[in-house]
Design an enzyme around this catalytic site. Structure first.
Site, short mmCIF file in Angstrom:
data_model
loop_
_atom_site.label_atom_id
_atom_site.label_comp_id
_atom_site.label_asym_id
_atom_site.label_seq_id
_atom_site.Cartn_x
_atom_site.Cartn_y
_atom_site.Cartn_z
N TYR A 32 0.94 -1.26 0.12
CA TYR A 32 0.56 0.05 0.13
C TYR A 32 0.82 1.52 -0.12
CZ TYR A 32 -3.46 -3.26 2.19
OH TYR A 32 -3.82 -4.68 2.01
N TYR A 165 -14.28 -4.66 2.32
CA TYR A 165 -12.81 -5.90 1.92
C TYR A 165 -12.37 -6.85 3.14
CZ TYR A 165 -8.09 -5.88 2.54
OH TYR A 165 -6.36 -6.42 2.50
N ASP A 262 -17.10 -12.08 8.94
CA ASP A 262 -15.68 -11.91 8.53
C ASP A 262 -15.90 -10.87 9.92
OD1 ASP A 262 -13.54 -11.01 8.01
OD2 ASP A 262 -13.90 -10.20 6.46
N LYS A 291 -5.94 -11.15 13.37
CA LYS A 291 -5.35 -10.27 13.44
C LYS A 291 -5.49 -10.42 15.29
CE LYS A 291 -7.05 -6.90 10.20
NZ LYS A 291 -6.31 -6.39 9.75
N1 PMP Z 1 -11.34 -9.03 6.21
C1 PMP Z 1 -10.80 -7.96 7.11
C2 PMP Z 1 -11.99 -7.53 7.73
C3 PMP Z 1 -9.92 -7.22 7.42
O1 PMP Z 1 -10.26 -5.87 7.88
C4 PMP Z 1 -8.34 -7.71 6.48
C5 PMP Z 1 -7.62 -6.59 7.28
N2 PMP Z 1 -7.46 -5.62 7.33
C6 PMP Z 1 -8.83 -8.80 5.89
C7 PMP Z 1 -10.26 -9.79 5.89
C8 PMP Z 1 -7.81 -9.73 5.66
O2 PMP Z 1 -6.82 -9.81 6.36
P1 PMP Z 1 -4.95 -9.90 6.25
O3 PMP Z 1 -4.72 -8.68 6.35
O4 PMP Z 1 -4.51 -10.47 7.57
O5 PMP Z 1 -4.89 -11.26 5.11
#
Ligand code: PMP
Length: 448
Positions: A32, A165, A262, A291
């Site tokens: 990014y 996302y 998610d 996370k």
């Molecule tokens: N889903 C959501 C809701 C996210 O916020 C993120 C990352 N910000 C992801 C999936 C992707 O996770 P990663 O960057 O660990 O692949």
């Protein structure tokens, strides 16, 4: 003001600031980050972290308002997480999860299913992967295959929310809708939602009404709906009411469409409850967690599923989920995740969040009085405000980033959206300082 940092690593122990900067510019390809910014911007060089602070090579420390990309829910260097990692590393660092298993993975799966949202069919099964994106890939593949091998192969479509996302791998991008991340790859994606991110509750309501119609009309071709429950993080902390998610669950049940939640960002307390799904009193069919699960120590993720989904895979190898990563269920990650969940219990983290959540909410509500600062919003330990309509490429948030950095707080805006996502256990003094700095910085930028 930034503090001169006693805890920063001694200069002799690490390469000089200039050396790291030069090596980074010469050889690292950062995520990014434009090549222009990489070549010119003096990003932090972080040498250590403790509590809620990043310690940097320039001798300063910064309160981290982002918890390192939303992972360090318990702050940095929690002794129990570090201890779990050390003792697991001494015992078993890794083993393939196909043809072998181990105690950390087995115990973590049990713990996750015990604490999963409990408002419907329980989530009894856990499939491990490495990060948020892969946890989403797994959920999509399980949903697709579940129909393909059980007499409904025409259910192939996935629906998602505007502004969604779900990660940067191609499957996760197919259910994402942010052009800034996905537009160039559109020809490679199997789906795309190009509705604009709703900016108001009424727009969210209208979207969910259309989604309901689509589900009722086209269910026979739809495998699943995937949602970021209540808060769309990367879309600029866009929030919608829990009742809409509650109703969506019912429509999914009626139409036999699977619901994937998610919770990669929202899970484990971020929204003030253990799961964002808990606000809506729903249990999804599949749930992605990453996370905060390993508290920022290791890449690790889990996709939880109901027993009835697992049942759709019973049989020989031709019916198995043919998906696995080399580090799937890695013992180090599993041990740290299990310890993270135990710390949540033992330190009563969720029970003690209320005053911190109130402080975040009060600070962002008050910021709406600053000219040019609009749409204040907060949920749990998430506070956000917009400084314009420039979206992800907007620059005003970055001006706030600079102003806050000069005052000792590190935040990473989403373009024109300024937000804080502090560790859930941040000391009240540190939180007050962080929120004061963000308020002053927003005010400073709004005067320009
Ligand atoms: N889903 C959501 C809701 C996210 O916020 C993120 C990352 N910000 C992801 C999936 C992707 O996770 P990663 O960057 O660990 O692949």
């Amino acid at each position: 003001m930034s503090e001169v940092d006693e805890a920063a690593a001694p200069a002799a122990a690490i390469p000089s600031l200039e050396e790291v900067r030069a090596l980074d510019r010469a050889h690292v390809w950062r995520p990014y980050t434009s090549s222009e910014a990489h070549a010119t911007r003096d990003d932090l060089i972080v040498t250590g972290a403790s509590g809620c602070r990043l310690h940097c090579a320039d001798g300063r420390s910064y309160l981290d308002a982002t918890s390192s990309w939303w992972t360090a829910a318990l702050g940095y260097g929690h002794p129990r997480l570090v201890g779990a990692l050390q003792s697991q590393a001494a015992q078993l660092a890794h083993v393939a999860m196909a043809g072998a298993t181990h105690a950390p993975a087995a115990r973590l799966a049990q713990k996750l299913s015990q604490i999963a949202p409990a408002h419907g069919d329980p989530l009894t099964r856990v499939f491990y992967s490495d990060n948020g994106s892969t946890s989403v890939e797994v959920a999509l593949k399980i949903a697709f295959q579940a129909f393909a091998q059980n007499g409904e192969p025409e259910r192939q479509r996935f629906l998602s929310l505007p502004g969604s996302y779900h990660g940067d791998t191609l499957g996760a991008m197919s259910v994402g809708s942010l052009d800034e991340f996905g537009k160039v790859f559109r020809p490679l994606l199997f789906s795309h939602n190009d509705e604009p991110v709703p900016k108001h509750e009424a727009a969210w309501r209208a979207f969910f009404a259309r989604l309901t119609e689509t589900l009722r009309r086209d269910a026979s071709t739809i495998a699943a709906v995937i949602v970021e429950p209540l808060v769309l993080g990367a879309a600029g902390m866009s929030m919608y009411p829990a009742a809409l998610l509650h109703d969506l669950r019912q429509v999914c049940t009626e139409t036999g469409v699977l619901l994937i939640a998610d919770e990669v960002f929202t899970g484990l307390g971020r929204t003030g409850r253990r799961w964002a799904c808990d606000h809506a009193e729903i249990t999804p069919d599949l749930m992605c967690v990453s996370k905060a699960l390993t508290g920022g120590l290791l890449p690790f993720a889990a996709t939880l599923a109901t027993e009835s989904l697992y049942d759709r895979f019973r049989g020989d190898i031709s019916r198995a989920v043919m998906h696995g990563h080399t580090y799937t269920g890695n013992p180090l990650g599993a041990a740290v995740a299990l310890e993270t969940l135990n710390v949540f219990d033992d330190e009563r983290v969720l029970e003690q969040m209320a005053p911190r959540c109130e402080a975040v909410s009060a600070a962002f509500t008050a910021m709406a009085g600053i000219p040019g600062a609009v749409r204040p919003r907060a949920l749990g330990m998430i506070g956000a405000i917009d400084l314009g309509d420039g979206g992800y490429y907007g620059t005003r948030g970055w001006a706030v980033h600079e102003a806050a950095k000069a005052r000792g707080v590190w935040l990473r805006p989403l373009g024109d959206t300024v937000y804080v996502v502090p560790p859930l256990t941040i000391a009240m003094d540190d939180l007050t300082q962080m929120l004061d700095v963000v308020t002053e910085s927003v005010a400073e930028v709004s005067r320009v």
